[in-house]
Scaffold this motif. Structure first.
Motif, PDB file in Angstrom:
ATOM      1  N   LEU A  12      -2.439  -4.316   9.065  1.00  0.00           N
ATOM      2  CA  LEU A  12      -3.074  -2.981   8.981  1.00  0.00           C
ATOM      3  C   LEU A  12      -2.472  -2.044   7.806  1.00  0.00           C
ATOM      4  CD1 LEU A  12      -3.286  -2.496  12.969  1.00  0.00           C
ATOM      5  CD2 LEU A  12      -5.189  -3.024  11.106  1.00  0.00           C
ATOM      6  N   ALA A  13      -1.072  -2.461   7.752  1.00  0.00           N
ATOM      7  CA  ALA A  13      -0.324  -1.352   6.712  1.00  0.00           C
ATOM      8  C   ALA A  13      -0.742  -1.751   5.501  1.00  0.00           C
ATOM      9  CB  ALA A  13       1.142  -2.186   6.964  1.00  0.00           C
ATOM     10  N   GLU A  14      -1.465  -2.664   5.148  1.00  0.00           N
ATOM     11  CA  GLU A  14      -1.847  -2.871   3.512  1.00  0.00           C
ATOM     12  C   GLU A  14      -3.436  -2.240   3.505  1.00  0.00           C
ATOM     13  OE1 GLU A  14      -0.238  -3.502   1.389  1.00  0.00           O
ATOM     14  OE2 GLU A  14       1.319  -5.035   1.584  1.00  0.00           O
ATOM     15  N   MET A  15      -4.045  -2.136   4.581  1.00  0.00           N
ATOM     16  CA  MET A  15      -5.651  -1.426   4.634  1.00  0.00           C
ATOM     17  C   MET A  15      -5.771  -0.147   4.482  1.00  0.00           C
ATOM     18  SD  MET A  15      -6.348  -4.508   7.482  1.00  0.00           S
ATOM     19  CE  MET A  15      -8.147  -3.967   7.713  1.00  0.00           C
ATOM     20  N   THR A  16      -6.532   0.152   3.710  1.00  0.00           N
ATOM     21  CA  THR A  16      -7.211   1.702   3.513  1.00  0.00           C
ATOM     22  C   THR A  16      -8.146   1.981   4.569  1.00  0.00           C
ATOM     23  OG1 THR A  16      -8.872   0.924   1.807  1.00  0.00           O
ATOM     24  CG2 THR A  16      -6.693   1.464   0.798  1.00  0.00           C
ATOM     25  N   GLY A  17      -8.630   1.044   5.084  1.00  0.00           N
ATOM     26  CA  GLY A  17      -9.815   1.083   6.247  1.00  0.00           C
ATOM     27  C   GLY A  17     -11.236   1.030   5.298  1.00  0.00           C
ATOM     28  N   LEU A  18     -11.248   0.589   4.005  1.00  0.00           N
ATOM     29  CA  LEU A  18     -12.426   0.430   3.047  1.00  0.00           C
ATOM     30  C   LEU A  18     -12.841  -1.083   3.253  1.00  0.00           C
ATOM     31  CD1 LEU A  18     -12.119   3.229   0.627  1.00  0.00           C
ATOM     32  CD2 LEU A  18     -13.300   3.442   2.943  1.00  0.00           C
ATOM     33  N   SER A  19     -13.777  -1.506   2.662  1.00  0.00           N
ATOM     34  CA  SER A  19     -14.162  -2.856   2.403  1.00  0.00           C
ATOM     35  C   SER A  19     -15.279  -2.812   1.339  1.00  0.00           C
ATOM     36  CB  SER A  19     -14.849  -3.485   3.528  1.00  0.00           C
ATOM     37  OG  SER A  19     -16.158  -2.888   4.180  1.00  0.00           O
ATOM     38  N   ALA A  20     -15.386  -4.070   0.473  1.00  0.00           N
ATOM     39  CA  ALA A  20     -16.284  -4.309  -0.243  1.00  0.00           C
ATOM     40  C   ALA A  20     -16.674  -5.808  -0.460  1.00  0.00           C
ATOM     41  CB  ALA A  20     -15.855  -3.996  -1.477  1.00  0.00           C
ATOM     42  N   PRO A  21     -18.013  -6.206  -0.622  1.00  0.00           N
ATOM     43  CA  PRO A  21     -18.507  -7.437  -0.855  1.00  0.00           C
ATOM     44  C   PRO A  21     -17.837  -8.172  -1.831  1.00  0.00           C
ATOM     45  CG  PRO A  21     -20.510  -5.892  -0.686  1.00  0.00           C
ATOM     46  CD  PRO A  21     -19.154  -5.208  -0.885  1.00  0.00           C
ATOM     47  N   PRO A  22     -17.293  -9.529  -1.676  1.00  0.00           N
ATOM     48  CA  PRO A  22     -16.573 -10.103  -2.903  1.00  0.00           C
ATOM     49  C   PRO A  22     -17.283 -10.201  -4.364  1.00  0.00           C
ATOM     50  CG  PRO A  22     -16.602 -11.262  -0.747  1.00  0.00           C
ATOM     51  CD  PRO A  22     -17.221 -10.234  -0.457  1.00  0.00           C
ATOM     52  N   ARG A  23     -18.587 -10.091  -4.119  1.00  0.00           N
ATOM     53  CA  ARG A  23     -18.987 -10.335  -5.469  1.00  0.00           C
ATOM     54  C   ARG A  23     -19.114  -8.950  -6.149  1.00  0.00           C
ATOM     55  NH1 ARG A  23     -25.207 -11.944  -4.703  1.00  0.00           N
ATOM     56  NH2 ARG A  23     -24.463 -12.990  -2.693  1.00  0.00           N
ATOM     57  N   LEU A  28       0.854  -1.068  -0.026  1.00  0.00           N
ATOM     58  CA  LEU A  28       0.013   0.118  -0.033  1.00  0.00           C
ATOM     59  C   LEU A  28       0.803   1.233  -0.171  1.00  0.00           C
ATOM     60  CD1 LEU A  28      -2.818   1.460  -0.115  1.00  0.00           C
ATOM     61  CD2 LEU A  28      -2.773   0.992   2.609  1.00  0.00           C
ATOM     62  N   GLN A  29       1.863   1.447   0.739  1.00  0.00           N
ATOM     63  CA  GLN A  29       2.759   2.427   0.757  1.00  0.00           C
ATOM     64  C   GLN A  29       3.517   2.561  -0.671  1.00  0.00           C
ATOM     65  OE1 GLN A  29       5.582   2.784   3.932  1.00  0.00           O
ATOM     66  NE2 GLN A  29       4.501   1.155   5.246  1.00  0.00           N
ATOM     67  N   GLN A  30       3.987   1.649  -1.390  1.00  0.00           N
ATOM     68  CA  GLN A  30       4.328   1.736  -2.793  1.00  0.00           C
ATOM     69  C   GLN A  30       3.248   2.417  -3.641  1.00  0.00           C
ATOM     70  OE1 GLN A  30       6.012  -2.037  -3.373  1.00  0.00           O
ATOM     71  NE2 GLN A  30       7.825  -1.696  -2.129  1.00  0.00           N
ATOM     72  N   LEU A  31       2.100   1.794  -3.423  1.00  0.00           N
ATOM     73  CA  LEU A  31       1.089   2.264  -4.430  1.00  0.00           C
ATOM     74  C   LEU A  31       0.428   3.687  -4.052  1.00  0.00           C
ATOM     75  CD1 LEU A  31      -1.131   1.512  -6.162  1.00  0.00           C
ATOM     76  CD2 LEU A  31      -2.922   0.912  -4.518  1.00  0.00           C
ATOM     77  N   ILE A  32       0.755   4.089  -3.029  1.00  0.00           N
ATOM     78  CA  ILE A  32       0.410   5.472  -2.527  1.00  0.00           C
ATOM     79  C   ILE A  32       1.418   6.436  -3.288  1.00  0.00           C
ATOM     80  CG2 ILE A  32       0.405   7.205  -0.698  1.00  0.00           C
ATOM     81  CD1 ILE A  32      -0.623   5.144   1.146  1.00  0.00           C
ATOM     82  N   GLU A  33       2.681   6.020  -3.345  1.00  0.00           N
ATOM     83  CA  GLU A  33       3.637   6.475  -3.912  1.00  0.00           C
ATOM     84  C   GLU A  33       3.555   6.482  -5.317  1.00  0.00           C
ATOM     85  OE1 GLU A  33       8.247   7.391  -2.834  1.00  0.00           O
ATOM     86  OE2 GLU A  33       8.151   5.204  -3.661  1.00  0.00           O
ATOM     87  N   GLN A  34       3.181   5.467  -5.877  1.00  0.00           N
ATOM     88  CA  GLN A  34       3.152   5.433  -7.459  1.00  0.00           C
ATOM     89  C   GLN A  34       2.097   6.254  -7.954  1.00  0.00           C
ATOM     90  OE1 GLN A  34       2.581   1.349  -8.156  1.00  0.00           O
ATOM     91  NE2 GLN A  34       4.351   0.553  -7.454  1.00  0.00           N
ATOM     92  N   ARG A  35       0.942   6.286  -7.081  1.00  0.00           N
ATOM     93  CA  ARG A  35      -0.187   7.388  -7.582  1.00  0.00           C
ATOM     94  C   ARG A  35       0.247   8.774  -7.386  1.00  0.00           C
ATOM     95  NH1 ARG A  35      -3.357   4.889 -10.934  1.00  0.00           N
ATOM     96  NH2 ARG A  35      -4.867   6.250 -10.504  1.00  0.00           N
TER      97      ARG A  35
END
Length: 286
Positions: free
Chosen positions: A143-154, A67-74
């Protein structure tokens, strides 16, 4: 609890539905079993994290750096800035929420990060010719990979498959053109459909084949097959394969067995004699 198996035995859609309906918490590991191709990169393993049946994160490695790398990439924050914040405020909640609390990220950025994080691997995972999976209910949530959001798998499966460009690996898994679809839920679908999916959904639970739907909607049959596959992987519909009824070939009746009757050849003179005798017996006597 650990569950292991192969994607040839259980589809990724079935695994998602099991974890969602069972409200499972833990880590789903997926490891491709596929020969490397010289023309493209080999498929990567993936880890998808669930909390009470909802997807909360996904990563390619277990180093807690994704997630940290993704934040930097964006272009939102540098990794060094994130690490500086974490030194001042130890991580006791999902990283995304922690950075939002400090004013380093906003809600819209978190939503973009979450969508990119969980949707990016889905097309590749559904396209695997073969793979090994394991669900570990004892794996701690990162926790270091989580944004705090969630979504149903479907919802994740449906949205991820919409991004799929190359359907070649899935061609033999698509529903047949002469199949029909039945709904697996009562009333309206429990997840959001796009306009084209809605048009196909209107033919669910009717005796209309996929080929018939394509003709009615003026769409290529393959496009309708793809849409129905997405609905199947999201657990919304089930395929009913129409087995053609073959016309039974009428076999001629077996010849009757020969009877034991004996045919006699009777002469004409004998018949005349019998008739004259009967006439004589029929005349009254005087």
């Amino acid at each position: 609890m650990k569950i292991t198996g192969y994607l040839s035995e259980f589809s990724l859609g079935e695994i998602f539905r099991f974890l969602e309906q069972g409200q499972k918490t833990g880590c789903l590991s997926i490891k491709p079993i596929e020969a490397e191709n010289a023309f493209r990169l080999p498929p990567q393993k993936c880890y998808i994290f669930f909390r009470v049946g909802q997807i909360v994160a996904a990563s390619r490695e277990l180093d807690h750096q994704g997630l940290q790398q993704l934040i930097e990439q964006r272009g939102f924050l540098h990794v060094t800035t994130i690490q500086r914040i974490l030194k001042l405020y130890p991580l006791t909640q999902p990283l995304g929420l922690a950075l939002k609390t400090q004013g380093a990220l906003d809600s819209q950025q978190l939503q973009l990060l979450f969508k990119y994080q969980v949707l990016t691997p889905i097309p590749e995972l559904f396209s695997l010719a073969e793979g090994w999976f394991k669900f570990d209910a004892h794996h701690p949530l990162p926790l270091a990979e989580m944004t705090g959001l969630s979504a149903p798998p479907r919802d994740v499966a449906l949205a991820g498959l919409r991004l799929l460009q190359d359907w070649t690996p899935l061609m033999d898994k698509l529903p047949l053109p002469d199949s029909t679809m039945i709904s697996l839920s009562e009333g309206q679908p429990p997840c959001r459909l796009n306009p084209l999916e809605w048009r196909v959904w209107e033919y669910v639970d009717k005796t209309v084949t996929l080929e018939g739907i394509a003709q009615a909607l003026n769409l290529p049959t393959l496009e309708v097959q793809k849409i129905c596959f997405r609905l199947m992987m999201a657990g919304l519909v089930e395929e009913i394969v129409n087995i053609p009824t073959e016309t039974a070939t009428k076999t001629p009746p077996a010849p009757s067995p020969p009877t034991s009757e004996v045919s006699f050849s009777v002469s004409q003179s004998f018949l005349k004699g019998v008739l004259s005798f009967l006439k004589t017996k029929a005349q009254p006597t005087v």
